[in-house]
Design a protein around this motif. Structure first.
Motif, mmCIF file in Angstrom:
data_model
loop_
_atom_site.group_PDB
_atom_site.id
_atom_site.type_symbol
_atom_site.label_atom_id
_atom_site.label_comp_id
_atom_site.label_asym_id
_atom_site.label_seq_id
_atom_site.Cartn_x
_atom_site.Cartn_y
_atom_site.Cartn_z
ATOM 1 N N GLU A 1 29.844 97.565 69.229
ATOM 2 C CA GLU A 1 29.047 98.607 68.583
ATOM 3 C C GLU A 1 29.276 98.652 67.077
ATOM 4 O O GLU A 1 28.325 98.879 66.314
ATOM 5 N N ASP A 2 30.494 98.437 66.617
ATOM 6 C CA ASP A 2 30.730 98.419 65.180
ATOM 7 C C ASP A 2 29.945 97.291 64.511
ATOM 8 O O ASP A 2 29.359 97.478 63.431
ATOM 9 N N GLN B 1 26.231 98.248 64.358
ATOM 10 C CA GLN B 1 25.937 99.192 63.288
ATOM 11 C C GLN B 1 25.965 98.505 61.925
ATOM 12 O O GLN B 1 25.132 98.801 61.054
ATOM 13 N N SER C 1 19.132 99.257 68.156
ATOM 14 C CA SER C 1 18.836 98.798 66.799
ATOM 15 C C SER C 1 17.356 98.942 66.468
ATOM 16 O O SER C 1 16.987 99.371 65.364
ATOM 17 N N GLU D 1 16.090 102.340 65.365
ATOM 18 C CA GLU D 1 16.384 102.699 63.986
ATOM 19 C C GLU D 1 15.581 101.872 62.991
ATOM 20 O O GLU D 1 15.163 102.385 61.941
#
Length: 284
Positions: A80-81, A84, A126, A129
């Motif tokens: 997840e990091d 992002q 993703s 966004e």
């Protein structure tokens, strides 16, 4: 149709000299693939606003346009990091694309084939966004299934693009990945139909040949995805069928020469493949 060059084999040419070199090779269009001083693989863009303005001036002086921008980020990976971070990198890449006056970006699904469900969930996070940004800026996103992505099959890739349900998201068919996409290039392109807006041109051998023993990779059972990006005619892609099918589906998008195998004769390869594409277009 726009015939573009992926200048990856020319990545050691200074960025501001690149448009002139590409023009000398006979191309009017570039597909800007990753390079360390521009959009590096999997990292934040390195070019600043002054660099973008200077590059834009050199493109205009050479009479060359960027047909598409190709960033590669881990936007579907299970971490997840990293996902992002990839979204942050995408946002800056879109900003650079808009500043350059380019309206098309293409990329890969990314993710992991051994974790397709988890990767797809990350991909949608993703997209939730990023898609509003693409739509706000009027930038088309063109996606391809890639060997070792969470989607590798061509038909499945088309279905995924269709499921995104946006007029600004379409499909890229990569010829050197034909044999990892199922092997039936005509079926994939026909299935895509009007969603097919971009094409990657290079040749490759069918890794499935000789009962799977054409390439022997050790240790046995390795999951390596073996393929090439060769000059047209050096592999086993059926180019007559490919160009016939392009005509059949009414393709009028971006066709990018993306040969990576011959850095020692990069300019000769670029000229040869441009001539080959033009010959096939005249024939079909």
């Amino acid at each position: 149709m726009k015939i573009a060059l992926d200048p990856y084999m020319l990545r050691n040419v200074p960025l501001l000299s690149l448009p002139g070199v590409v023009a000398d090779l006979g191309y009017q269009y570039i597909e800007m693939s990753p390079r360390d001083d521009f959009l590096p693989f999997f990292l934040h863009p390195r070019i600043n606003d002054a660099g973008v303005a200077a590059f834009k001036r050199e493109l205009a002086a050479a009479g060359v346009e960027i047909a598409s921008m190709l960033p590669l980020y881990r936007w579907s990976g299970p971490d997840e990091d990293a996902r992002q971070a990839a979204v942050r990198y995408w946002k800056r890449a879109i900003e650079i694309t808009v500043d350059l006056g380019v309206t098309v970006m293409n990329s890969e699904f990314n993710g992991r084939p051994e974790a397709p469900d988890e990767s797809e969930a990350q991909f949608w996070r993703s997209m939730e966004e990023l898609l509003p940004i693409f739509e706000r800026e009027g930038v088309r996103l063109v996606l391809e299934p890639h060997p070792d992505d969470f989607i590798e099959d061509g038909i499945a890739g088309v279905n995924m693009v269709r499921g995104i349900n946006s007029d600004l998201v379409s499909f890229l068919y990569c010829a050197p990945h034909t044999f990892h996409q199922g092997g039936d290039l005509a079926a994939v392109m026909r299935h895509a139909g009007p969603l097919l807006t971009q094409l990657h041109i290079a040749d490759s051998f069918d890794h499935r040949g000789s009962s799977g023993l054409r390439y022997i990779v050790n240790p046995p059972g390795s999951t390596a995805r073996v393929h090439q990006h060769l000059d047209i005619g050096q592999g086993e892609v059926d180019w007559d069928l490919l160009f016939t099918t392009l005509s059949e589906v009414g393709f009028d998008g971006i066709a990018t020469v993306c040969v990576f195998a011959w850095e020692e004769r990069a300019e000769e390869s670029a000229r040869f493949n441009l001539a080959q594409v033009n010959q096939y277009l005249q024939k079909h």
